[in-house]
Design an enzyme around this catalytic site. Structure first.
Site, PDB file in Angstrom:
ATOM      1  N   SER A 117     -30.992  27.039  17.462  1.00 21.03           N
ATOM      2  CA  SER A 117     -32.255  26.457  17.907  1.00 21.03           C
ATOM      3  C   SER A 117     -32.173  24.941  17.955  1.00 21.03           C
ATOM      4  O   SER A 117     -33.104  24.298  18.426  1.00 21.03           O
ATOM      5  CB  SER A 117     -33.394  26.900  16.987  1.00 21.03           C
ATOM      6  N   HIS A 138     -31.227  30.752  23.708  1.00 25.28           N
ATOM      7  CA  HIS A 138     -32.179  30.594  22.606  1.00 25.28           C
ATOM      8  C   HIS A 138     -33.372  31.532  22.776  1.00 25.28           C
ATOM      9  O   HIS A 138     -34.232  31.302  23.619  1.00 25.28           O
ATOM     10  CB  HIS A 138     -32.626  29.124  22.511  1.00 25.28           C
ATOM     11  N   GLU A 150     -34.421  30.157  26.367  1.00 25.03           N
ATOM     12  CA  GLU A 150     -33.954  28.845  26.830  1.00 25.03           C
ATOM     13  C   GLU A 150     -32.435  28.959  27.050  1.00 25.03           C
ATOM     14  O   GLU A 150     -31.704  29.379  26.147  1.00 25.03           O
ATOM     15  CB  GLU A 150     -34.255  27.757  25.789  1.00 25.03           C
ATOM     16  N   ASN A 188     -39.014  24.031  20.602  1.00 18.01           N
ATOM     17  CA  ASN A 188     -39.058  23.606  19.196  1.00 18.01           C
ATOM     18  C   ASN A 188     -39.415  22.135  19.026  1.00 18.01           C
ATOM     19  O   ASN A 188     -39.977  21.751  18.006  1.00 18.01           O
ATOM     20  CB  ASN A 188     -37.721  23.897  18.516  1.00 18.01           C
TER      21      ASN A 188
END
Ligand code: CAA
Length: 281
Positions: A117, A138, A150, A188
């Site tokens: 991540s 991701h 992602e 994130n």
């Protein structure tokens, strides 16, 4: 692509295994300890049982899905895989060692993806002799429910690898979004500072846990409030991501809140330890 190897059977690994098997892939999974292999298979079975109960799949479907999944503690179980997805601990040195091992073990054309991540795909790729075949995939938690993946291209990832992984992601009925390698990518970098801010608001005594979460659910239409979300993601994972954002950007706006650190020190990590901002016991 027919056979996919998954390394790691934690929250993310188990979700990835389930989604792959549900979409017809043969899955070989590897965890370091037999209890982790068993726990991963048990999580997948439990989730499929829930789907049977909700009449989304039949009991026969469940058995067929599970028949495609095989696990071992021996890494050679993944050696014939067409693709490997690594969802192990977020530690650069551990990932590099693992990728070197996979590089020696796997077929030359096998793509090796990481679910990291926040760590650098380029740095992981540089530890192997196939830097063009290393890519970030991701996923989001809970994996079976979240539609996004992602797709992270490192400096050396080839266009061919990216296109293959985009197609694979679509075959899992997920939506791929291309992102450049950058700390926290897109989601994130926005989401985890919001969780951190929720923790700061709690520490300031502006509102209590339920108040903060209700405010964001009803005032911003989020499916869950920031503190419940932190508990879902894992507060240790949230701290690790804040640390990465803070050290990479050097901007104090990414400073992990001291209460987040305290929660992690107390092993109050959220759902995975049974207690975080909420009690799950
Ligand atoms: N495993 C599998 N499926 C799950 C699940 C789980 N743990 N939890 C929920 N689901 C599924 C349910 O089966 C249900 O599917 P169907 O509609 O097909 O039946 C669907 O999700 C909705 O679930 P529920 O109705 O039980 O509950 P809900 O409506 O409250 O939704 C939620 C639960 C999907 C978790 C929702 O609250 C949500 O979207 N929360 C935000 C999650 C989020 O932001 N995740 C990103 C975290 S960041 C991250 O993961 C990246 C990282 O690197 C840290």
């Amino acid at each position: 692509m027919k056979k996919v190897g998954v390394l790691g059977t934690g929250t993310m690994g188990a979700g990835i295994i389930q989604v792959l098997a549900q979409n017809g892939y043969e899955v070989v999974l590897r965890a370091r300890r037999q209890t982790s292999v068993d726990n991963g298979l048990a999580t997948v079975t439990k989730n499929l049982d829930k789907m049977v109960k909700k009449e989304k799949i039949t009991a026969a479907d469940k058995d067929e899905i599970l028949s495609r999944v095989h696990g071992s503690t021996d890494i050679s179980i993944v050696k014939d895989a067409d693709l490997i997805i690594e969802a192990a601990t977020e530690n650069m040195e551990a990932k590099k060692a693992l990728f070197q091992e996979l590089d020696e073990l796997c077929k030359p054309d096998t793509i090796i993806a990481t679910n990291t991540s926040a760590l650098s795909i380029t740095e992981i790729a540089a530890a192997t002799n196939r830097p063009d075949k290393i890519i970030g995939m991701h996923f989001f938690n809970p994996v079976p429910a979240m539609k996004l993946v992602e797709i992270v291209k490192g400096l050396t990832t080839s266009e061919e690898t990216r296109e293959t992984i985009i197609e694979l992601t679509k075959s899992l009925k997920k939506t791929p979004v291309d992102v450049a390698e950058a700390p926290g990518f897109v989601v994130n970098r926005i989401l985890i500072p919001m969780v951190n801010e929720g923790i700061g608001i709690l520490a300031d005594g502006v509102a209590d846990v339920e108040g903060i979460d209700t405010a964001m659910q009803l005032g911003a239409n989020h499916p869950m409030g920031p503190l419940a979300l932190g508990d879902l993601i894992g507060l240790d994972v949230c701290l690790a991501i804040m640390e990465t954002l803070y050290s990479e950007f050097g901007d104090t706006k990414y400073r992990p809140h001291p209460l987040l650190r305290k929660m992690v020190r107390a092993n109050k990590l959220g759902r995975k330890t049974g207690i975080g901002f909420y009690d799950y016991s």
